[in-house]
Design a protein around this motif. Structure first.
Motif, PDB file in Angstrom:
ATOM      1  N   PRO A  74       6.152 -10.244  -3.701  1.00 49.76           N
ATOM      2  CA  PRO A  74       5.081 -10.658  -4.608  1.00 49.76           C
ATOM      3  C   PRO A  74       3.720 -10.764  -3.935  1.00 49.76           C
ATOM      4  O   PRO A  74       2.696 -10.412  -4.523  1.00 49.76           O
ATOM      5  N   LYS A  75       3.667 -11.224  -2.677  1.00 44.53           N
ATOM      6  CA  LYS A  75       2.356 -11.416  -2.063  1.00 44.53           C
ATOM      7  C   LYS A  75       1.717 -10.107  -1.609  1.00 44.53           C
ATOM      8  O   LYS A  75       0.548 -10.087  -1.234  1.00 44.53           O
ATOM      9  N   LEU A  76       2.458  -9.009  -1.693  1.00 44.60           N
ATOM     10  CA  LEU A  76       1.867  -7.708  -1.412  1.00 44.60           C
ATOM     11  C   LEU A  76       0.741  -7.399  -2.389  1.00 44.60           C
ATOM     12  O   LEU A  76      -0.153  -6.610  -2.087  1.00 44.60           O
ATOM     13  N   ALA A  77       0.761  -8.047  -3.560  1.00 45.30           N
ATOM     14  CA  ALA A  77      -0.281  -7.836  -4.563  1.00 45.30           C
ATOM     15  C   ALA A  77      -1.670  -8.180  -4.037  1.00 45.30           C
ATOM     16  O   ALA A  77      -2.673  -7.628  -4.500  1.00 45.30           O
ATOM     17  N   TYR A  78      -1.741  -9.075  -3.051  1.00 41.91           N
ATOM     18  CA  TYR A  78      -3.038  -9.433  -2.476  1.00 41.91           C
ATOM     19  C   TYR A  78      -3.619  -8.303  -1.614  1.00 41.91           C
ATOM     20  O   TYR A  78      -4.769  -8.377  -1.187  1.00 41.91           O
ATOM     21  N   GLY A  79      -2.828  -7.274  -1.349  1.00 44.90           N
ATOM     22  CA  GLY A  79      -3.287  -6.201  -0.479  1.00 44.90           C
ATOM     23  C   GLY A  79      -4.154  -5.161  -1.159  1.00 44.90           C
ATOM     24  O   GLY A  79      -4.652  -4.244  -0.502  1.00 44.90           O
ATOM     25  N   TYR A  80      -4.349  -5.282  -2.466  1.00 47.40           N
ATOM     26  CA  TYR A  80      -5.109  -4.271  -3.210  1.00 47.40           C
ATOM     27  C   TYR A  80      -6.600  -4.587  -3.123  1.00 47.40           C
ATOM     28  O   TYR A  80      -7.223  -5.076  -4.066  1.00 47.40           O
ATOM     29  N   THR A  81      -7.179  -4.328  -1.952  1.00 44.80           N
ATOM     30  CA  THR A  81      -8.579  -4.672  -1.733  1.00 44.80           C
ATOM     31  C   THR A  81      -9.246  -3.595  -0.880  1.00 44.80           C
ATOM     32  O   THR A  81      -8.598  -2.856  -0.139  1.00 44.80           O
ATOM     33  N   GLY A  82     -10.560  -3.513  -0.946  1.00 44.40           N
ATOM     34  CA  GLY A  82     -11.339  -2.632  -0.079  1.00 44.40           C
ATOM     35  C   GLY A  82     -10.850  -1.198  -0.099  1.00 44.40           C
ATOM     36  O   GLY A  82     -10.460  -0.659  -1.137  1.00 44.40           O
ATOM     37  N   ARG A  83     -10.852  -0.576   1.076  1.00 41.66           N
ATOM     38  CA  ARG A  83     -10.359   0.799   1.173  1.00 41.66           C
ATOM     39  C   ARG A  83      -8.852   0.879   0.971  1.00 41.66           C
ATOM     40  O   ARG A  83      -8.296   1.971   0.865  1.00 41.66           O
ATOM     41  N   ASN A  84      -8.201  -0.265   0.963  1.00 39.68           N
ATOM     42  CA  ASN A  84      -6.761  -0.283   0.774  1.00 39.68           C
ATOM     43  C   ASN A  84      -6.374  -0.057  -0.688  1.00 39.68           C
ATOM     44  O   ASN A  84      -5.203  -0.143  -1.043  1.00 39.68           O
ATOM     45  N   GLN A  85      -7.350   0.216  -1.545  1.00 39.68           N
ATOM     46  CA  GLN A  85      -7.076   0.478  -2.951  1.00 39.68           C
ATOM     47  C   GLN A  85      -6.790   1.969  -3.157  1.00 39.68           C
ATOM     48  O   GLN A  85      -7.590   2.818  -2.784  1.00 39.68           O
ATOM     49  N   ARG A  86      -5.629   2.269  -3.744  1.00 44.32           N
ATOM     50  CA  ARG A  86      -5.306   3.633  -4.126  1.00 44.32           C
ATOM     51  C   ARG A  86      -4.498   3.567  -5.410  1.00 44.32           C
ATOM     52  O   ARG A  86      -3.665   2.664  -5.585  1.00 44.32           O
ATOM     53  N   THR A  87      -4.723   4.487  -6.303  1.00 46.16           N
ATOM     54  CA  THR A  87      -4.060   4.439  -7.607  1.00 46.16           C
ATOM     55  C   THR A  87      -3.266   5.718  -7.839  1.00 46.16           C
ATOM     56  O   THR A  87      -3.432   6.733  -7.158  1.00 46.16           O
ATOM     57  N   ALA A  88      -2.394   5.635  -8.835  1.00 41.54           N
ATOM     58  CA  ALA A  88      -1.624   6.800  -9.273  1.00 41.54           C
ATOM     59  C   ALA A  88      -1.317   6.654 -10.753  1.00 41.54           C
ATOM     60  O   ALA A  88      -1.279   5.535 -11.294  1.00 41.54           O
ATOM     61  N   THR A  89      -1.122   7.761 -11.409  1.00 43.17           N
ATOM     62  CA  THR A  89      -0.584   7.783 -12.760  1.00 43.17           C
ATOM     63  C   THR A  89       0.742   8.533 -12.706  1.00 43.17           C
ATOM     64  O   THR A  89       0.965   9.386 -11.839  1.00 43.17           O
ATOM     65  N   ILE A  90       1.633   8.211 -13.623  1.00 42.04           N
ATOM     66  CA  ILE A  90       2.932   8.870 -13.693  1.00 42.04           C
ATOM     67  C   ILE A  90       2.959   9.734 -14.944  1.00 42.04           C
ATOM     68  O   ILE A  90       2.773   9.240 -16.061  1.00 42.04           O
ATOM     69  N   SER A  91       3.164  11.027 -14.762  1.00 37.12           N
ATOM     70  CA  SER A  91       3.134  11.968 -15.884  1.00 37.12           C
ATOM     71  C   SER A  91       4.442  11.925 -16.673  1.00 37.12           C
ATOM     72  O   SER A  91       5.403  11.250 -16.291  1.00 37.12           O
ATOM     73  N   LYS A  92       4.490  12.666 -17.768  1.00 34.67           N
ATOM     74  CA  LYS A  92       5.658  12.652 -18.654  1.00 34.67           C
ATOM     75  C   LYS A  92       6.928  13.085 -17.935  1.00 34.67           C
ATOM     76  O   LYS A  92       8.026  12.624 -18.266  1.00 34.67           O
ATOM     77  N   ASP A  93       6.812  14.004 -16.973  1.00 35.01           N
ATOM     78  CA  ASP A  93       8.006  14.468 -16.268  1.00 35.01           C
ATOM     79  C   ASP A  93       8.351  13.608 -15.055  1.00 35.01           C
ATOM     80  O   ASP A  93       9.256  13.938 -14.277  1.00 35.01           O
TER      81      ASP A  93
END
Length: 387
Positions: free
Chosen positions: A108-127
């Motif tokens: 759960p505390k890994l959620a605090y890691g979404y900061t600064g350059r450490n932010q990266r996102t993804a989307t999941i497609s239909k397949d």
């Protein structure tokens, strides 16, 4: 192709020599020796309650070979928004239900890691394909470490990590087209390689110019990857974990991990349960006892001289504590001259014991100051608790 190994099939596929019936102790499998000679046999109390004594498979999606010291995990295929192919694994998530569903660790505390350059996102497609916003890794560098003098091999004279992430690469990924915020630990193992190029390594002998240096075999055809594990300890218990990224080139080389500059923005406030703290502590001894047959061998001097792992000591892991994170902030630990002269230097396996010895003045940091985190971070998802 994506393979999800059902929980009922996740297992330890090679335990080595088993104990006699009803005997709690058995010979340690080959990979663990000579650092461990005896491990807990089965059946064990941990089969009834994972907090009890005995082995526990923490990453339920893994198949473990204790003789070879490897874990075989589901291999995932994705791509960057710019079109390049990405091969990755999933080791942890910040959602309990999804962790259970996918057989990965809950942090759960890994959620605090979404900061600064450490932010990266993804989307999941239909397949089911993950489309990553950014982040590339160059796996072509040749891993190399040139130790210092034999009596003081750390720090090394020169290092070259075997893989290097660009300024936007981080293993932490937030999926943005889900109905809840979830952060995944999704280390990249190969970049811009076709299935055909990687399938030649299904039987092993992976080319580390193309894939992560921890990879033993990689097989898109079967949807699996086999990776080398590292032996460590937590609160007196031996464990096996993966090492995949670090924010420091020397640490990355020593851990056979990807140098990941973006992880420098990972927050760590030096208090395990403090709101905003995303990492847990790991103690890395520098000048522990050396010699393969020395029952107290531990640390970087030993590892650089004899080639075995440094036997790092981790903080909380699932089944033992509530503050597990795959992101570990390194506490470099140096035995003082007084401790060595008085014969107090011994293998440490418990974080509380280490802190107690530091409070007594026998363990210091690299600069002679108090034992503390100094800014180095390493991504080490736990896989298996041995005892």
């Amino acid at each position: 192709m994506v393979l999800t190994i059902p929980k009922s099939q996740a297992e330890v596929i090679n335990r080595g020599i088993e104990a006699k019936p009803y005997h709690e102790a058995r010979p340690a499998p080959d990979f663990l020796q000579p650092d461990l000679k005896i491990v807990v046999g089965q059946p064990s109390p941990s089969e009834i309650n994972p907090s009890f004594l005995g082995p526990v498979l923490l990453m339920k999606s893994a198949h473990i070979d204790l003789v070879a010291g490897t874990a075989t995990l589901p291999l995932h295929k994705g791509q960057l928004a710019s079109g390049e192919t990405v091969w990755f694994i999933i080791t942890d998530s910040t959602d309990q239900n999804l962790s259970d569903l996918h057989g990965v660790n809950y942090s759960p505390k890994l959620a605090y890691g979404y900061t600064g350059r450490n932010q990266r996102t993804a989307t999941i497609s239909k397949d089911g394909t993950w489309i990553f916003s950014q982040g590339k890794v160059d796996f072509s560098p040749k891993l190399s470490i040139t130790p210092g003098a034999s009596d003081a091999p750390f720090p090394p004279e020169a290092v070259m990590p075997g893989s290097i992430g660009d300024v936007s690469y981080t293993p932490l990924v937030k999926v943005t087209n889900a109905t809840k915020d979830v952060l995944f630990n999704a280390p990249m193992l190969a970049f811009n390689q076709t299935e055909e190029q990687l399938n030649v390594f299904c039987d092993g002998k992976a080319n580390h110019d193309l894939v992560h240096d921890k990879v033993i075999s990689i097989c898109p055809r079967d949807g699996t990857v086999t990776m080398a594990l590292t032996l460590g300890f937590t609160f007196g218990k031996p464990i096996l974990y993966l090492s995949t990224e670090s924010n420091d080139p020397t640490v990355a080389a020593l851990e056979t991990a990807t140098y990941t500059p973006a992880m420098e923005d990972l927050p760590f406030a030096n208090e395990d349960a403090l709101p905003g703290e995303s990492a847990e502590r790991i103690y890395v001894f520098v000048n522990g006892a050396t010699g393969l047959e020395n029952p107290h061998r531990q640390g970087l001097y030993s590892a650089l001289n004899d080639g075995r792992g440094p036997l790092n000591v981790l903080g909380g892991i699932p089944t033992l504590n509530l503050d597990y994170s795959p992101m570990w902030r390194i506490f470099p630990a140096v035995w003082t001259d007084e401790a060595v002269q008085k014969g107090y230097r011994a293998r440490m396996t418990d974080a509380v014991h280490i802190e107690d010895m530091a409070a007594k003045g026998f363990i210091k940091s690299l600069d002679g100051g108090d034992l503390r985190a100094v800014g180095f971070i390493v991504n080490c998802p736990v896989v298996y608790r041995i005892n």
